[in-house]
Design an enzyme around this catalytic site. Structure first.
Site, short mmCIF file in Angstrom:
data_model
loop_
_atom_site.label_atom_id
_atom_site.label_comp_id
_atom_site.label_asym_id
_atom_site.label_seq_id
_atom_site.Cartn_x
_atom_site.Cartn_y
_atom_site.Cartn_z
N GLU A 57 0.89 -1.17 0.00
CA GLU A 57 0.00 0.00 0.00
C GLU A 57 0.92 1.22 0.00
O GLU A 57 1.61 1.46 0.98
CB GLU A 57 -0.89 0.04 1.25
CG GLU A 57 -1.58 -1.26 1.61
CD GLU A 57 -2.44 -1.81 0.50
OE1 GLU A 57 -3.00 -1.00 -0.27
OE2 GLU A 57 -2.54 -3.04 0.39
N CYS A 98 -2.04 9.41 2.59
CA CYS A 98 -1.74 8.98 1.23
C CYS A 98 -2.86 9.36 0.28
O CYS A 98 -2.65 9.47 -0.92
CB CYS A 98 -1.48 7.48 1.19
SG CYS A 98 -2.82 6.55 1.88
N1 LIG Z 1 -1.52 3.52 0.38
C1 LIG Z 1 -1.61 3.52 1.69
O1 LIG Z 1 -2.40 2.78 2.27
C2 LIG Z 1 -0.74 4.42 2.50
C3 LIG Z 1 0.49 4.87 2.05
N2 LIG Z 1 1.27 5.66 2.85
C4 LIG Z 1 2.53 6.18 2.32
O2 LIG Z 1 3.55 6.06 3.30
C5 LIG Z 1 4.50 7.09 3.16
C6 LIG Z 1 4.82 7.67 4.51
O3 LIG Z 1 5.26 6.66 5.33
P1 LIG Z 1 6.82 6.40 5.64
O4 LIG Z 1 6.88 5.87 7.00
O5 LIG Z 1 7.59 7.62 5.26
O6 LIG Z 1 7.21 5.29 4.57
P2 LIG Z 1 8.64 4.60 4.38
O7 LIG Z 1 8.56 3.88 3.09
O8 LIG Z 1 9.75 5.53 4.57
O9 LIG Z 1 8.73 3.57 5.58
C7 LIG Z 1 7.80 2.52 5.78
C8 LIG Z 1 8.50 1.39 6.54
O10 LIG Z 1 9.49 0.75 5.75
C9 LIG Z 1 10.75 0.70 6.44
N3 LIG Z 1 11.81 0.76 5.43
C10 LIG Z 1 12.35 1.84 4.86
N4 LIG Z 1 13.27 1.47 3.91
C11 LIG Z 1 13.28 0.12 3.90
C12 LIG Z 1 13.97 -0.89 3.14
N5 LIG Z 1 14.85 -0.55 2.20
N6 LIG Z 1 13.69 -2.18 3.38
C13 LIG Z 1 12.79 -2.53 4.30
N7 LIG Z 1 12.12 -1.64 5.07
C14 LIG Z 1 12.35 -0.34 4.86
C15 LIG Z 1 10.68 1.87 7.38
O11 LIG Z 1 11.59 1.69 8.44
C16 LIG Z 1 9.22 1.83 7.81
O12 LIG Z 1 9.02 0.82 8.79
C17 LIG Z 1 3.88 8.07 2.19
O13 LIG Z 1 4.50 7.92 0.94
C18 LIG Z 1 2.43 7.63 2.11
O14 LIG Z 1 1.79 7.93 0.90
C19 LIG Z 1 0.89 6.00 4.10
C20 LIG Z 1 -0.32 5.58 4.57
C21 LIG Z 1 -1.23 4.80 3.81
O1 LIG Z 2 -7.50 1.05 6.10
C1 LIG Z 2 -8.67 1.36 6.35
O2 LIG Z 2 -9.34 0.85 7.23
C2 LIG Z 2 -9.35 2.39 5.49
C3 LIG Z 2 -8.38 3.26 4.78
C4 LIG Z 2 -8.05 4.50 5.56
O3 LIG Z 2 -8.23 4.57 6.75
N1 LIG Z 2 -7.57 5.49 4.86
C5 LIG Z 2 -7.26 6.75 5.45
C6 LIG Z 2 -5.81 6.90 5.67
C7 LIG Z 2 -4.92 6.58 4.55
C8 LIG Z 2 -3.56 7.23 4.70
O4 LIG Z 2 -3.35 8.30 4.40
O5 LIG Z 2 -2.61 6.73 5.15
C9 LIG Z 2 -7.81 7.84 4.57
O6 LIG Z 2 -8.33 7.53 3.50
O7 LIG Z 2 -7.80 8.97 4.98
#
Ligand SMILES: NC(=O)C1=CN([C@@H]2O[C@H](COP(=O)(O)OP(=O)(O)OC[C@H]3O[C@@H](n4cnc5c(N)ncnc54)[C@H](O)[C@@H]3O)[C@@H](O)[C@H]2O)C=CC1
Ligand SMILES: O=C(O)CCC(=O)N[C@@H](CCC(=O)O)C(=O)O
Length: 488
Positions: A244, A278
Site C-alpha cells: 500500500e 496517502c
Molecule cells: N496507500 C496507503 O495505504 C498508505 C500509504 N502511505 C505512504 O507512506 C509514506 C509515509 O510513510 P513512511 O513511514 O515515510 O514510509 P517509508 O517507506 O519511509 O517507511 C515505511 C517502513 O518501511 C521501512 N523501510 C524503509 N526502507 C526500507 C527498506 N529498504 N527495506 C525494508 N524496510 C524499509 C521503514 O523503516 C518503515 O518501517 C507516504 O508515501 C504515504 O503515501 C501512508 C499511509 C497509507
Molecule cells: O485502512 C482502512 O481501514 C481504510 C483506509 C483508511 O483509513 N484510509 C485513510 C488513511 C490513509 C492514509 O493516508 O494513510 C484515509 O483515507 O484517509
C-alpha cells in the site's frame, strides 16, 4: 530500555540507538535500540514456533482475543490518542478518531473474513466440494508514521484473525505508539510469539524483509520503499507481498453552484493531517476563467485562516505539525524548487518557528511549470493546475504514475460518469473529500500506488489462501469406469 517484544518477553535491542521526539517541542518521547539481524531471526523463530497452535485455534477463539484487544483500545483510548498526538503531531481530536478506527477494525475484519475467506460447501457429483482458507504462516507487517496505530493495525488484525503469526516493524518515527499498541495486545491475552515487535530503522526493515523465514510481507509506506521490496521479492512467488503506497492524487473542480462547499471539501482533501495522508489531494485542477479565479481567491482566503498548532493546543487546531523537522525542511525545499521553476505562490507555505515542524498550508499554481515532477509531496502543499476543458482536466488527472485516489467536484452526474470511466485510481469520489476512506470498503491503488492487493475490507484476501477440497467419507468405485481401465 527493553524496546523489542519477542516470544512473549521484552528485551533490549542490540542494534542502533534511535529516538522519537515530539515534532513541535523536540522533547524526546522514546529512546531505544533497534533489532539486529540476529534478533530479527530469533523473532522469526518465535513466530514460527507459535504458528501451529495459533492457527489451530478455532476462529471463535481467535476472535475472542481480538475482541479483548478492541475492549482494551476503548478503555485506554485517551492514553493512546495522547500518545499518537504527541508522537505524530496530529491534533488530539484527530488522534482520537484514529483510535476509534483501530477498535472498529476488529468487527469489520471479522465480517470481511467470514464474507471473503469463510467456508463454503456444496454437492459436486458424488462428493462435496468444500472451500476453506488457511493462513500463510509467519508474516511481517511494516507500518508508516502517519497513522502509526490504524494502518499497521489494518494488516495485523486480519493477519492474526486468519491464523498467521506476525512480526511487526513500525516506523522508526513512531516507536512509542507501536510499543503501546503491543502492550494492549498483551493485555488482551495474545499468546507469546504470536505478535513480535521489532523496533528499528531501515537496517531492521532490510533484515526482516530479507529473512528467509517469513512467508509474506504486508507493507504500508512510500512508493520508493515499496518498489524496493517488490524487486527484492521478484522470483519469489511462494511469498505473499501486499504493498500500500503513496499517490499524487488529483482533485478536479468543475464550476459548481456552492463554491464554499467546494472550498471546504478541497481543504479537507488537501490539508487534513497536515497533508500527511496517502489519499490527500496533491493536485487541484481548476477551470480557467473568472469562476476558477474566484474559487482560488476564496480557497486562499479560507486556507490562510486555518489554525495550525501543537497536538494539545486549545482551542484545537485543524492542522498539527508534520512528522519531523527533517520532513518540514524537505517540504520547504520542494516548494522553493517549484517557485524557482516558475510556479506561482497563491498562498506560500511557511514554517513559523525554526525548531517546530509546524507548517502553514501552501497553495502553489504550477500551471506554468513545464517539467512538473510526478512525486508525492507528503505535507500541506497543494499544487494548482488550471485547465481549459473537461477532457483536458481528465487527461491531467491521469498524468501520473500513481493511481491511489482521484476526485471530482461537479454538479453534473454525466461528468462524474465520464470521470469515473476515464480516471485510473483505486478510489474515485464524487463531491466528497478524497481523504477518510471507509474501512468497510477495499483500499488500494493501481500504478505506482500498489501491487493489486487492496487492503482495508479486502485485507482478508492477502491474509489467507484458499484451499479447495473434494471430499467424501468413503472411497467407492465409480458406477462408470473411464475407457481403458478394467477392474478384474
Ligand atoms: N496507500 C496507503 O495505504 C498508505 C500509504 N502511505 C505512504 O507512506 C509514506 C509515509 O510513510 P513512511 O513511514 O515515510 O514510509 P517509508 O517507506 O519511509 O517507511 C515505511 C517502513 O518501511 C521501512 N523501510 C524503509 N526502507 C526500507 C527498506 N529498504 N527495506 C525494508 N524496510 C524499509 C521503514 O523503516 C518503515 O518501517 C507516504 O508515501 C504515504 O503515501 C501512508 C499511509 C497509507
Ligand atoms: O485502512 C482502512 O481501514 C481504510 C483506509 C483508511 O483509513 N484510509 C485513510 C488513511 C490513509 C492514509 O493516508 O494513510 C484515509 O483515507 O484517509
Amino acid at each position: 530500555m527493553n524496546s523489542l517484544y519477542i516470544a512473549g518477553s521484552w528485551l533490549a535491542g542490540q542494534g542502533e540507538l534511535f529516538e522519537s521526539r515530539n515534532p513541535v517541542t523536540q522533547h524526546v518521547l522514546w529512546a531505544g535500540n533497534g533489532a539486529t539481524a540476529e534478533q530479527v531471526e530469533s523473532a522469526v523463530q518465535a513466530a514460527r514456533q507459535a504458528f501451529p497452535s495459533w492457527a489451530r485455534r478455532s476462529l471463535e477463539e481467535r476472535i475472542a482475543v481480538l475482541d479483548a484487544f478492541a475492549a482494551t483500545l476503548k478503555r485506554r483510548a485517551d492514553e493512546i490518542a495522547r500518545c499518537i498526538g504527541e508522537e505524530t503531531g496530529k491534533p488530539l481530536w484527530e488522534a482520537a478518531t484514529e483510535v476509534t478506527s483501530m477498535a472498529n477494525k476488529i468487527a469489520i475484519s471479522v465480517q470481511s473474513y467470514r464474507e471473503r475467506t469463510g467456508e463454503k460447501s456444496g454437492p459436486l457429483g458424488d462428493a462435496t466440494a468444500v472451500l476453506r482458507h488457511k493462513p500463510h504462516g509467519v508474516v511481517a507487517v511494516f507500518g508508516p508514521y502517519n497513522f502509526p496505530g490504524h494502518l499497521p493495525n489494518g494488516h495485523i488484525v486480519p493477519a492474526l484473525l486468519a491464523g498467521n503469526t506476525v512480526l511487526f516493524k513500525p516506523s522508526e518515527l513512531t516507536p512509542k505508539v507501536a510499543e503501546l499498541t503491543v502492550q494492549c495486545w498483551i493485555e488482551a491475552g495474545l499468546p507469546a510469539g504470536v505478535l513480535n515487535l521489532l523496533q528499528g530503522a531501515r537496517e531492521t526493515g532490510i533484515a526482516l524483509a530479507a529473512n528467509p523465514g517469513i512467508d509474506g510481507l504486508f507493507f504500508t509506506g512510500s512508493s520508493r520503499t515499496g518498489n524496493h521490496l517488490h524487486q527484492q521479492f521478484s522470483g519469489r512467488p511462494d511469498k505473499i507481498l501486499a504493498l500500500e503506497m503513496g499517490g499524487n492524487n488529483p482533485l478536479v473542480v468543475d464550476e459548481v453552484a456552492d463554491m464554499d462547499a467546494a472550498v471546504y471539501t478541497i481543504i479537507q482533501s488537501a490539508f487534513i493531517s497536515a497533508g500527511q495522508r496517502c489519499t490527500c489531494a496533491r493536485r487541484l485542477l481548476v477551470p480557467q476563467g473568472a469562476w476558477g479565479d474566484a474559487l482560488l481567491a476564496r480557497l486562499v482566503a479560507v486556507s490562510s485562516t486555518i489554525e495550525v498548532g501543537a497536538f494539545d493546543q486549545q482551542p484545537a487546531p485543524f492542522m498539527g505539525s508534520v512528522i519531523s523537522l527533517a520532513a518540514a525542511k524537505a517540504l520547504m525545499d520542494a516548494q522553493e524548487l517549484m517557485l524557482a521553476n516558475g510556479a506561482v505562490a497563491l498562498l506560500e507555505m511557511t514554517q513559523p518557528q525554526d525548531q517546530a515542524a509546524l507548517l502553514t498550508p501552501g497553495i502553489i499554481d504550477v500551471t506554468g511549470v513545464t517539467e512538473r515532477e510526478d512525486e508525492e509531496l507528503f505535507g500541506p502543499l497543494l499544487q494548482v493546475i488550471r485547465y481549459h476543458d473537461f477532457e483536458a482536466a481528465i487527461a491531467e488527472a491521469n498524468n501520473t504514475q500513481y493511481g491511489l485516489a482521484a476526485g471530482l467536484l461537479s454538479d453534473s452526474e454525466a461528468r462524474y460518469q465520464q470521470f469515473w470511466l476515464e480516471s485510473r485510481a483505486g478510489i474515485v469520489n464524487w463531491n466528497k473529500q478524497l481523504t477518510g476512506a471507509a474501512s468497510t470498503a477495499p483500499f488500494g491503488g493501481v500504478g505506482a500506488s500498489g501491487n493489486h492487493r487492496a487492503s482495508a475490507y479486502y485485507a482478508a484476501d492477502y491474509c489467507a489462501y484458499p484451499v479447495a477440497s473434494l471430499e467424501t467419507p468413503s472411497l467407492v468405485v465409480p458406477a462408470t469406469l473411464t475407457p481403458g481401465i478394467t477392474l478384474i
